[in-house]
Scaffold this motif. Structure first.
Motif, mmCIF file in Angstrom:
data_model
loop_
_atom_site.group_PDB
_atom_site.id
_atom_site.type_symbol
_atom_site.label_atom_id
_atom_site.label_comp_id
_atom_site.label_asym_id
_atom_site.label_seq_id
_atom_site.Cartn_x
_atom_site.Cartn_y
_atom_site.Cartn_z
ATOM 1 N N GLN A 178 0.815 -1.219 0.000
ATOM 2 C CA GLN A 178 0.000 0.000 0.000
ATOM 3 C C GLN A 178 0.849 1.269 0.000
ATOM 4 O O GLN A 178 0.330 2.371 -0.254
ATOM 5 N N ASP A 179 2.161 1.142 0.280
ATOM 6 C CA ASP A 179 3.016 2.342 0.287
ATOM 7 C C ASP A 179 3.565 2.663 -1.092
ATOM 8 O O ASP A 179 4.177 3.720 -1.303
ATOM 9 N N ILE A 180 3.411 1.739 -2.008
ATOM 10 C CA ILE A 180 4.028 1.932 -3.341
ATOM 11 C C ILE A 180 3.439 3.160 -4.043
ATOM 12 O O ILE A 180 4.151 4.035 -4.546
ATOM 13 N N ASN A 181 2.110 3.260 -4.132
ATOM 14 C CA ASN A 181 1.469 4.389 -4.830
ATOM 15 C C ASN A 181 1.802 5.719 -4.173
ATOM 16 O O ASN A 181 1.929 6.769 -4.837
ATOM 17 N N LYS A 182 1.930 5.680 -2.802
ATOM 18 C CA LYS A 182 2.276 6.923 -2.105
ATOM 19 C C LYS A 182 3.674 7.363 -2.497
ATOM 20 O O LYS A 182 3.950 8.560 -2.712
ATOM 21 N N PHE A 183 4.598 6.398 -2.618
ATOM 22 C CA PHE A 183 5.960 6.722 -3.015
ATOM 23 C C PHE A 183 5.979 7.302 -4.447
ATOM 24 O O PHE A 183 6.614 8.323 -4.712
ATOM 25 N N ILE A 184 5.275 6.644 -5.337
ATOM 26 C CA ILE A 184 5.233 7.105 -6.742
ATOM 27 C C ILE A 184 4.646 8.509 -6.826
ATOM 28 O O ILE A 184 5.123 9.377 -7.569
ATOM 29 N N ALA A 185 3.582 8.776 -6.061
ATOM 30 C CA ALA A 185 2.940 10.092 -6.087
ATOM 31 C C ALA A 185 3.908 11.171 -5.652
ATOM 32 O O ALA A 185 3.959 12.281 -6.243
ATOM 33 N N ARG A 186 4.720 10.896 -4.617
ATOM 34 C CA ARG A 186 5.661 11.902 -4.138
ATOM 35 C C ARG A 186 6.774 12.150 -5.170
ATOM 36 O O ARG A 186 7.231 13.274 -5.364
ATOM 37 N N VAL A 187 7.204 11.065 -5.822
ATOM 38 C CA VAL A 187 8.231 11.224 -6.859
ATOM 39 C C VAL A 187 7.711 12.089 -8.011
ATOM 40 O O VAL A 187 8.414 12.957 -8.547
ATOM 41 N N GLN A 188 6.465 11.884 -8.421
ATOM 42 C CA GLN A 188 5.884 12.628 -9.552
ATOM 43 C C GLN A 188 5.727 14.108 -9.237
ATOM 44 O O GLN A 188 5.669 14.939 -10.146
ATOM 45 N N GLU A 189 5.662 14.455 -7.969
ATOM 46 C CA GLU A 189 5.491 15.854 -7.606
ATOM 47 C C GLU A 189 6.800 16.623 -7.605
ATOM 48 O O GLU A 189 6.813 17.855 -7.518
ATOM 49 N N GLU A 190 7.932 15.927 -7.678
ATOM 50 C CA GLU A 190 9.227 16.586 -7.621
ATOM 51 C C GLU A 190 9.503 17.328 -8.937
ATOM 52 O O GLU A 190 9.337 16.776 -10.021
ATOM 53 N N ALA A 191 9.975 18.601 -8.820
ATOM 54 C CA ALA A 191 10.229 19.443 -9.998
ATOM 55 C C ALA A 191 11.464 19.019 -10.765
ATOM 56 O O ALA A 191 11.647 19.390 -11.928
ATOM 57 N N ILE A 192 12.359 18.210 -10.122
ATOM 58 C CA ILE A 192 13.604 17.823 -10.808
ATOM 59 C C ILE A 192 13.341 16.802 -11.887
ATOM 60 O O ILE A 192 14.224 16.535 -12.720
ATOM 61 N N PHE A 193 12.151 16.156 -11.883
ATOM 62 C CA PHE A 193 11.827 15.142 -12.884
ATOM 63 C C PHE A 193 10.867 15.725 -13.912
ATOM 64 O O PHE A 193 9.834 16.290 -13.545
ATOM 65 N N SER A 194 11.220 15.587 -15.201
ATOM 66 C CA SER A 194 10.295 16.027 -16.261
ATOM 67 C C SER A 194 9.240 14.968 -16.527
ATOM 68 O O SER A 194 8.129 15.279 -16.959
ATOM 69 N N SER A 195 9.601 13.667 -16.254
ATOM 70 C CA SER A 195 8.614 12.603 -16.417
ATOM 71 C C SER A 195 9.007 11.427 -15.523
ATOM 72 O O SER A 195 10.185 11.197 -15.266
ATOM 73 N N VAL A 196 7.974 10.741 -15.035
ATOM 74 C CA VAL A 196 8.173 9.553 -14.189
ATOM 75 C C VAL A 196 7.399 8.414 -14.821
ATOM 76 O O VAL A 196 6.175 8.520 -15.018
ATOM 77 N N SER A 197 8.123 7.345 -15.200
ATOM 78 C CA SER A 197 7.477 6.211 -15.855
ATOM 79 C C SER A 197 7.339 5.066 -14.841
ATOM 80 O O SER A 197 8.332 4.484 -14.399
ATOM 81 N N TYR A 198 6.117 4.764 -14.453
ATOM 82 C CA TYR A 198 5.821 3.720 -13.463
ATOM 83 C C TYR A 198 5.066 2.601 -14.163
ATOM 84 O O TYR A 198 3.993 2.826 -14.723
ATOM 85 N N SER A 199 5.638 1.381 -14.140
ATOM 86 C CA SER A 199 5.025 0.264 -14.866
ATOM 87 C C SER A 199 4.483 -0.832 -13.949
ATOM 88 O O SER A 199 4.072 -1.897 -14.396
ATOM 89 N N GLY A 200 4.519 -0.612 -12.608
ATOM 90 C CA GLY A 200 3.936 -1.592 -11.693
ATOM 91 C C GLY A 200 4.945 -2.126 -10.676
ATOM 92 O O GLY A 200 6.004 -1.515 -10.463
ATOM 93 N N TYR A 201 4.633 -3.265 -10.046
ATOM 94 C CA TYR A 201 5.507 -3.815 -9.008
ATOM 95 C C TYR A 201 5.405 -5.348 -9.046
ATOM 96 O O TYR A 201 4.491 -5.916 -9.633
ATOM 97 N N SER A 202 6.403 -5.995 -8.353
ATOM 98 C CA SER A 202 6.426 -7.479 -8.291
ATOM 99 C C SER A 202 6.990 -7.923 -6.941
ATOM 100 O O SER A 202 7.742 -7.196 -6.288
ATOM 101 N N LEU A 203 6.617 -9.139 -6.515
ATOM 102 C CA LEU A 203 7.028 -9.682 -5.202
ATOM 103 C C LEU A 203 8.413 -10.326 -5.319
ATOM 104 O O LEU A 203 8.679 -11.100 -6.241
ATOM 105 N N ASN A 204 9.270 -9.964 -4.343
ATOM 106 C CA ASN A 204 10.606 -10.550 -4.258
ATOM 107 C C ASN A 204 10.531 -11.654 -3.181
ATOM 108 O O ASN A 204 10.421 -11.385 -1.972
ATOM 109 N N ASN A 205 10.553 -12.937 -3.593
ATOM 110 C CA ASN A 205 10.368 -14.059 -2.661
ATOM 111 C C ASN A 205 11.556 -14.266 -1.730
ATOM 112 O O ASN A 205 11.430 -14.894 -0.670
#
Length: 487
Positions: free
Chosen positions: A441-468
């Motif tokens: 549930q923290d993943i989307n919050k992290f992505i949202a904060r990254v997208q708000e940063e002015a140093i990035f012109s674009s943020v490409s988020y393609s999803g997530y996967s479980l590390n066993n």
């Protein structure tokens, strides 16, 4: 009280009225025969008989010899309809004069006038009925009325005043009509089509007015007008026929005769709009040419005004002839000025020659070459400096990986994920890093904060996967840095 006298051939008409234009109130009307042979086709043939006749008529009827206007009907007065650009009176008169250059004249100077015709509102085209006659024709009438003790305030053509009167009366009510006006043995026909004056003609009738033969002549005139319209491709038929001045005319019989000639038009007496003011005192249609002189007057169609202008020109010519001494004095002054300016011109040419010699001097040319070389060198240095500035500005657009990039990225991950920068492509501006989160549930919050940063012109988020291996979530994201980020 104004008076209008109309002269054509045998018949003379006189109308007196108060006021002027369409607001005039006719008071009296007279018709009489001129002395035998004194007037032919509007030209004075026997002034010794005509002058005392007119003087006696004015005295007998106690008419004022002031404020008198003359209307003349004569083929000596040439007229034509002209379209020209909208311009002032003087330029219009010059245009009219040029239009009559093809008329052969004697030594007498021509007199010009024109009657303005109606045009559409806002039109840049001006329509006039222009007329001309020899000045001698006007002078004969001035001398005639001076002999009769009458002062003329204006001399007008019957054609111009008739057209203007019709335009102000029938022309406002109808669009396609003919007006037929009889004056003793003369019949005038005026054609109006599509709301505009088209044609004016006059003819002599050889039968007694009011007879069937006379009416046949009038109908033939109408037939000739219809043929004229066909020849000029005027498809709209005549809708109204207005008649005036025909003695003993049975208008019902005339309607039948026009209908039998296949002229399908309404036939009625002409109404100039002043009938109610006159009542039954006299018939306005019987003196319509004189009445037209009362209603159709204008500053531009007064031939007397044009004639007086010619007289002024002649006075000016006489003045110059009598001023030869003045002209000679002016000539010598101009000659002296010419000599002065010639000397001045020669001096200026000498100064110009000195300047040319200085400019062509080898020393001057050498200094000019040194100056051109210095200017060229300065230009090269300026171009080199500008190139350096352009390179510097271009380099500064590339992003730089430093703490100004790391700190915002780490700040975005606090409490949500752990990150590790893996690579940086300065040319493409792409920053690659790994990100792991223990709570999905923290993943989307992290992505949202990254997208708000002015140093990035674009943020490409393609999803997530479980590390066993460590039971965490790998976040699939890549960022493109903004231009000049980190500087």
């Amino acid at each position: 009280m104004s008076t209008v006298i109309y002269i054509s051939n045998k018949q003379i008409q006189v109308v007196t009225a108060g006021g002027s234009g369409m607001g005039a109130r006719p008071k009296a009307a007279y018709t009489m025969a001129s002395p035998e042979g004194s007037v032919i086709n509007g030209m004075i043939m026997d002034p010794d008989a005509l002058a005392p006749f007119i003087k006696g008529f004015f005295a007998h009827n106690k008419l004022s010899t002031k404020d008198v206007s003359l209307v003349v009907n004569s083929s000596k007065i040439a007229g034509k309809r002209i379209e020209l650009p909208s311009m002032n009176h003087n330029r219009t008169m010059d245009f009219v004069a040029r239009e009559f250059n093809d008329i052969t004249r004697d030594e007498s100077k021509p007199v010009f006038s024109y009657t303005s015709l109606a045009v559409e509102k806002g039109s840049k085209v001006k329509k006039v009925y222009a007329e001309t006659v020899d000045a001698e024709f006007i002078r004969d009438y001035i001398e005639l009325f001076n002999e009769a003790g009458i002062s003329l305030k204006g001399i007008y053509s019957s054609e111009g005043t008739m057209i203007r009167m019709i335009e102000q009366s029938a022309g406002k009510r109808c669009k396609n009509f003919v007006v037929q006006v009889a004056d003793d043995n003369m019949l005038t026909n005026v054609l109006w089509a599509e709301g505009n004056f088209v044609y004016y003609s006059g003819q002599r009738c050889f039968n007694e007015p009011g007879t069937e033969e006379y009416m046949e002549e009038c109908v033939r005139a109408l037939s000739q007008l219809t043929q004229f319209m066909k020849a000029n491709q005027m498809d709209t038929p005549i809708q109204n026929i207005f008649v005036a001045g025909i003695k003993g005319l049975d208008i019902d019989v005339y309607r039948q005769m026009t209908a039998s000639s296949r002229i399908d038009a309404t036939v009625e007496w002409f109404d100039c709009g002043l009938v109610q003011k006159v009542g039954r005192r006299f018939d306005l249609t019987a003196v319509l040419p004189a009445l037209a002189g009362l209603l159709g007057q204008d500053k531009t169609n007064n031939l007397l005004t044009s004639f007086n202008a010619i007289k002024k020109e002649k006075k000016v010519d006489a003045f110059w002839k009598k001023s030869a001494a003045l002209i000679a004095a002016v000539f010598f002054v101009m000659l002296a000025l010419t000599v002065f300016f010639v000397v001045r011109k020669n001096k200026i040419e000498e100064e110009l020659e000195d300047l040319r010699a200085y400019n062509e001097n080898p020393a001057t040319l050498m200094q000019l070459g040194l100056y051109d070389a210095a200017v060229s060198s300065m230009k090269e240095g300026s171009d080199r400096y500008n190139s350096y500035i352009n390179v510097k500005n271009a380099v500064e657009t590339f992003p730089v990986l430093n703490d100004k990039i790391r700190e915002p990225l780490e700040r975005c991950a606090v409490g949500y994920a752990e990150i590790e920068i893996t690579s940086f492509d300065a040319v493409a501006g792409v920053l690659s890093f790994t990100a792991n989160s223990e709570r999905v549930q923290d993943i989307n919050k992290f992505i949202a904060r990254v997208q708000e940063e002015a140093i990035f012109s674009s943020v490409s988020y393609s999803g997530y996967s479980l590390n066993n291996n460590n039971n965490t979530w790998n976040i699939h994201v890549s960022c493109t840095l903004a231009e000049g980020a980190g500087r």
